[in-house]
Design an enzyme around this catalytic site. Sequence first.
Site, PDB file in Angstrom:
ATOM      1  N   CYS A 126      -5.039   2.317  -5.062  1.00  0.00           N
ATOM      2  CA  CYS A 126      -4.444   1.451  -6.057  1.00  0.00           C
ATOM      3  C   CYS A 126      -5.123   1.093  -7.191  1.00  0.00           C
ATOM      4  CB  CYS A 126      -3.789   0.217  -5.334  1.00  0.00           C
ATOM      5  SG  CYS A 126      -2.293   0.387  -4.382  1.00  0.00           S
TER       6      CYS A 126
ATOM      7  N   HIS B 153       1.932   2.486  -5.587  1.00  0.00           N
ATOM      8  CA  HIS B 153       1.676   2.732  -4.156  1.00  0.00           C
ATOM      9  C   HIS B 153       2.904   3.277  -3.331  1.00  0.00           C
ATOM     10  CE1 HIS B 153      -0.639   2.155  -0.370  1.00  0.00           C
ATOM     11  NE2 HIS B 153       0.537   1.710   0.144  1.00  0.00           N
TER      12      HIS B 153
ATOM     13  N   HIS C 262      -0.639   5.844   0.017  1.00  0.00           N
ATOM     14  CA  HIS C 262      -0.664   6.040  -1.512  1.00  0.00           C
ATOM     15  C   HIS C 262      -0.274   7.438  -2.082  1.00  0.00           C
ATOM     16  CE1 HIS C 262      -1.697   3.951  -5.434  1.00  0.00           C
ATOM     17  NE2 HIS C 262      -1.632   5.390  -5.966  1.00  0.00           N
TER      18      HIS C 262
ATOM     19  N   HIS D 235      -0.837  11.050  -3.405  1.00  0.00           N
ATOM     20  CA  HIS D 235      -1.957  11.528  -3.772  1.00  0.00           C
ATOM     21  C   HIS D 235      -2.003  12.921  -3.048  1.00  0.00           C
ATOM     22  CE1 HIS D 235      -3.453  10.175   0.277  1.00  0.00           C
ATOM     23  NE2 HIS D 235      -4.438  11.239   0.106  1.00  0.00           N
TER      24      HIS D 235
HETATM   25 ZN   LIG Z   1      -2.069   2.411  -3.036  1.00  0.00          ZN
END
Ligand SMILES: [Zn+2]
Length: 493
Positions: free
Chosen positions: A130, A193, A244, A246
Amino acid sequence: MAPTVTDATGQPGASGSAGASGTTAASGTTGTAASAGSSAQAGAHAQAGPSRQAGATTRTVTELADGRELIYYDRGTPPTTRAVADLRPLDAVAPSSEVRQDPMTGAWVTVAAHRQARTYHPPADECPLCPSREGRLSEIPAGDYQVAVFENRFPSLAGEPGTHPVPPVLDDPLHSRGPGIGRCEVVCFTADHDASFADLDEDHARLVLDAWTDRTAELSALPGVRQVYCFENRGTEIGVTLAHPHGQVYALPFVPPRTAKMIDRAARHRAATGRNLFDDLVAAERASVAGASASDSVDSPAGNSPSDCPEDSRVVLAGEHWTAFVPFAARWPYEVHLFPNRRVPDFTGLNEDERAEFPRIYLDLLRRFDRLFGDGDQPVRAPYIAAWHQAPAGHEDELALHLELFTVRRTADKLKYLAGTESGMEAFMNDVAPEFAARRLREVGQAGAASPTTPTTPTIASGPTPAAGSTPEATSETTYETTYDTTAEEAQR
Ligand SMILES: [Zn+2]
């Protein structure tokens, strides 16, 4: 190969240490400037100067407290906060790893013992991906970002590419080993997030594509890097330990086993037919869809789901520039391969028309996966692995850029485990017929598509059920940037 982004020149703090291509040259096409054709490969510099407009991608290179590189990618002009310093008291990590070759199969195994200490399932308010905020510093010093890429603090592959002899093979045929040189990067898809890739809008998905393209161009230029592998693991069922949204990019010092097999198969196909394996593969799948020849897209507002697709077609989406289909011998319950209709070796070979269509196709595909196991209005996020195959160095003429997207979920409440046959013998047993999977994926692209009622998934008549259990469980001691047994296992094939 030129990146598709423009550097934010003059940004304070911009450094750049990735090596060969460096970060000083403001090269590459912009998000809107590149025209169809070979502009991406040719490194069109159109609008390189005034390109900081909405729609153009700009990158800002900076450094984290321990010396790792951090790169922001922005659509349009990046905010000045991109230069904000990382104030954490981080010691530089000196990771080391080595690669060893399995003398029985030739597969390379990466041994990275230092990774045992990495972050594991942090609480949401301590998410390292984040943006930083007052009193809570993360891997991203900025208070907000669009897409951010940084070097993994606990990389599987470490050591500056080019500083070791390549290939890392000794004379001992039973114990070939070498330094695990390479680079592992984390790609944060969004600052949100709670989002998922499928939640991004098309412009943002395009930004991620530009980031992948830029990383491919830069990392593949490093000495000793054989292949640049972009991928995303999504879902705790896959072993993801950071919620999160990614993905990751690995610059590999070896050709991974699955790619090595494709090189071999492509060579055999060439020898037997005089043609390219991937060209023939995509053409054959597209031929199953009436009206979806290479130049004729079957369009619909939701995407490009062929409306008059024969029952037994495996095509899921037929775009003007991309085709998604369930492979003939799919290994996973729901597996889709996505190819650009025009063969290119990697992301840097895509032209602007292909880049422009990509976000719609890819987002549509991911959203279909999320609708596969939903119950009415309740979508059930499908755990998935999105693996981008790119041609390794020296094989650009035959290998084709493509995505292999698959979920380990078989039904709403059952997971596919790699057990005896898969893990033990690398022989997959798939419980879902590929043609059925393709039909389902076409159906769920339609508005108000009926959810599958369990358990409608037909099974193939013979073959053992490979599931080893019915409850999700941690597959291994995995981590910071997420790994998955099957990925590792698959990498051995
Ligand atoms: Zn995050």
